[in-house]
Design a protein around this motif. Sequence first.
Motif, short mmCIF file in Angstrom:
data_model
loop_
_atom_site.label_atom_id
_atom_site.label_comp_id
_atom_site.label_asym_id
_atom_site.label_seq_id
_atom_site.Cartn_x
_atom_site.Cartn_y
_atom_site.Cartn_z
N GLY A 82 0.81 -1.22 0.00
CA GLY A 82 0.00 0.00 0.00
C GLY A 82 0.84 1.26 0.00
N GLY A 83 1.96 1.22 0.72
CA GLY A 83 2.83 2.40 0.72
C GLY A 83 3.37 2.71 -0.65
N ALA A 84 3.76 1.67 -1.40
CA ALA A 84 4.26 1.88 -2.76
C ALA A 84 3.15 2.40 -3.67
CB ALA A 84 4.85 0.60 -3.31
N MET A 85 1.94 1.90 -3.46
CA MET A 85 0.82 2.29 -4.33
C MET A 85 0.34 3.71 -4.07
SD MET A 85 0.19 0.05 -6.62
CE MET A 85 -1.36 0.77 -7.19
N PHE A 86 0.66 4.27 -2.90
CA PHE A 86 0.24 5.65 -2.62
C PHE A 86 1.43 6.58 -2.40
CE2 PHE A 86 -3.64 3.30 -1.79
CZ PHE A 86 -4.60 4.12 -2.35
N GLY A 87 2.64 6.10 -2.68
CA GLY A 87 3.80 6.97 -2.68
C GLY A 87 4.03 7.67 -1.35
N VAL A 88 4.15 9.00 -1.39
CA VAL A 88 4.49 9.77 -0.19
C VAL A 88 3.27 10.08 0.67
CG1 VAL A 88 6.49 10.82 -1.34
CG2 VAL A 88 4.27 12.00 -1.41
N VAL A 89 2.09 9.64 0.27
CA VAL A 89 0.89 9.91 1.06
C VAL A 89 0.93 9.09 2.35
CG1 VAL A 89 -1.64 9.89 1.07
CG2 VAL A 89 -0.40 10.32 -1.06
N LYS A 103 -7.83 9.56 -6.73
CA LYS A 103 -8.44 10.70 -7.42
C LYS A 103 -7.66 12.02 -7.23
CE LYS A 103 -12.84 13.29 -7.26
NZ LYS A 103 -12.53 14.32 -6.23
N ASN A 104 -7.10 12.22 -6.06
CA ASN A 104 -6.28 13.41 -5.82
C ASN A 104 -5.08 13.40 -6.77
OD1 ASN A 104 -4.36 15.30 -4.77
ND2 ASN A 104 -5.29 15.14 -2.75
N PRO A 105 -4.91 14.44 -7.58
CA PRO A 105 -3.80 14.45 -8.54
C PRO A 105 -2.43 14.25 -7.90
CG PRO A 105 -5.35 16.19 -9.08
CD PRO A 105 -5.79 15.63 -7.76
N LEU A 106 -2.28 14.62 -6.63
CA LEU A 106 -0.98 14.51 -5.97
C LEU A 106 -0.72 13.10 -5.43
CD1 LEU A 106 -0.94 17.87 -3.98
CD2 LEU A 106 0.23 17.34 -6.12
N TRP A 107 -1.74 12.25 -5.42
CA TRP A 107 -1.56 10.89 -4.89
C TRP A 107 -1.09 9.99 -6.02
CZ3 TRP A 107 -5.44 9.06 -0.63
CH2 TRP A 107 -5.51 10.03 0.37
N VAL A 108 0.22 9.95 -6.21
CA VAL A 108 0.80 9.14 -7.29
C VAL A 108 1.63 8.01 -6.70
CG1 VAL A 108 0.77 11.05 -8.93
CG2 VAL A 108 2.80 10.68 -7.51
N LEU A 109 1.89 7.03 -7.52
CA LEU A 109 2.54 5.81 -7.08
C LEU A 109 4.05 5.98 -6.94
CD1 LEU A 109 -0.21 5.05 -8.49
CD2 LEU A 109 0.88 2.91 -9.15
N ALA A 110 4.64 5.28 -5.96
CA ALA A 110 6.10 5.20 -5.89
C ALA A 110 6.64 4.45 -7.09
CB ALA A 110 6.52 4.50 -4.60
N TYR A 111 5.80 3.66 -7.75
CA TYR A 111 6.20 2.93 -8.96
C TYR A 111 6.28 3.84 -10.19
CZ TYR A 111 4.87 -1.26 -6.28
OH TYR A 111 4.77 -2.25 -5.34
N ASP A 112 5.72 5.05 -10.12
CA ASP A 112 5.73 5.93 -11.29
C ASP A 112 7.15 6.35 -11.62
OD1 ASP A 112 3.01 5.70 -11.20
OD2 ASP A 112 2.60 7.85 -11.09
N ASP A 113 7.53 6.18 -12.88
CA ASP A 113 8.87 6.58 -13.31
C ASP A 113 9.01 8.10 -13.37
OD1 ASP A 113 9.76 3.97 -13.53
OD2 ASP A 113 9.20 3.80 -15.64
N TYR A 114 7.91 8.79 -13.69
CA TYR A 114 7.93 10.24 -13.85
C TYR A 114 6.74 10.83 -13.10
CZ TYR A 114 11.14 8.80 -17.49
OH TYR A 114 12.18 8.21 -18.17
N PRO A 115 6.82 10.93 -11.76
CA PRO A 115 5.65 11.32 -10.96
C PRO A 115 5.09 12.70 -11.28
CG PRO A 115 7.66 11.20 -9.61
CD PRO A 115 7.98 10.56 -10.92
N MET A 116 5.95 13.66 -11.60
CA MET A 116 5.42 14.99 -11.92
C MET A 116 4.62 14.96 -13.22
SD MET A 116 5.84 17.07 -9.53
CE MET A 116 5.10 18.41 -10.48
N THR A 117 5.02 14.11 -14.16
CA THR A 117 4.25 13.94 -15.39
C THR A 117 2.89 13.33 -15.07
OG1 THR A 117 6.29 13.64 -16.63
CG2 THR A 117 4.26 12.93 -17.70
#
Length: 279
Positions: free
Chosen positions: A23-30, A220-234
Amino acid sequence: MESLKSGDLTFHWLNGGVTHMDGGAMFGVVPKPLWSKKYAVNELNQIELRTDPLFFQYQGKNILIESGIGKGKLNEKQKRNYGVHEESSIEESLEKLGLTTSDIDIILMTHMHFDHACGLTKYEGDKLVPVFPNAEIHTSKVEWDEMREPNIRSRNTYWKENWESITGQVKTFEGEKEVLPGLRMIHTGGHSDGHSIIVIEHGGETFIHMADIMPTHAHKNPLWVLAYDDYPMTSIHAKDKWINQAIENEWWFLFYHDAVYRALKWNRDGEIVEEVPRK
């Protein structure tokens, strides 16, 4: 098998298997106290993520979105690491609709990570063959190039077993492609460099599949991105653009991974106003 019907267009969710990812990886820094209020988590800190392809018939074509986790493709260590408690039963799902894997004309692959692409091939003896031998497989050129020549980070998810036997079926695009009138694939990047979303406009309704830049309703929150994302700002920029546009215009959101909802609509206040729950 859950379905969403709109006019003469019906989406069916096939049984493509399941993963349970951290879950931590799926929600990144959240922080967990925030995301765990919106999506269930087990004692191993894993969340359930379906890998269920969407099937629909459109303009005389049998179409799939994504391909599932596959069957017989993962070893026991991989099943344990990825929490795969159930593999694909796509053939059985299609049989209920009076179809076989040979009847699929088009497969739309938002990206080619293993949990989306394992279902494209299968073993016959010790040889890998296409599961959908008559299908065109559409993905972005950037994705297809990286699939075949992954970098040090992405080689863990782009497997030659998932592409070597389908090379003659793949059709790539750059930027945006109208696969059929009203059916578009749009390259966003973010989760992977070649990641795409799908937008379908038909009969006065619009449907959007944002794939892994919004894998569940809880993202749904645009800032809730995955730790798996290669380019999170994109990912953040793409989510902000497309989520706002979809909500403003009352589009349906379609999901591949969500274990709670197959599809839903939000209003401008963030309330769910229509839904197809997973049973």
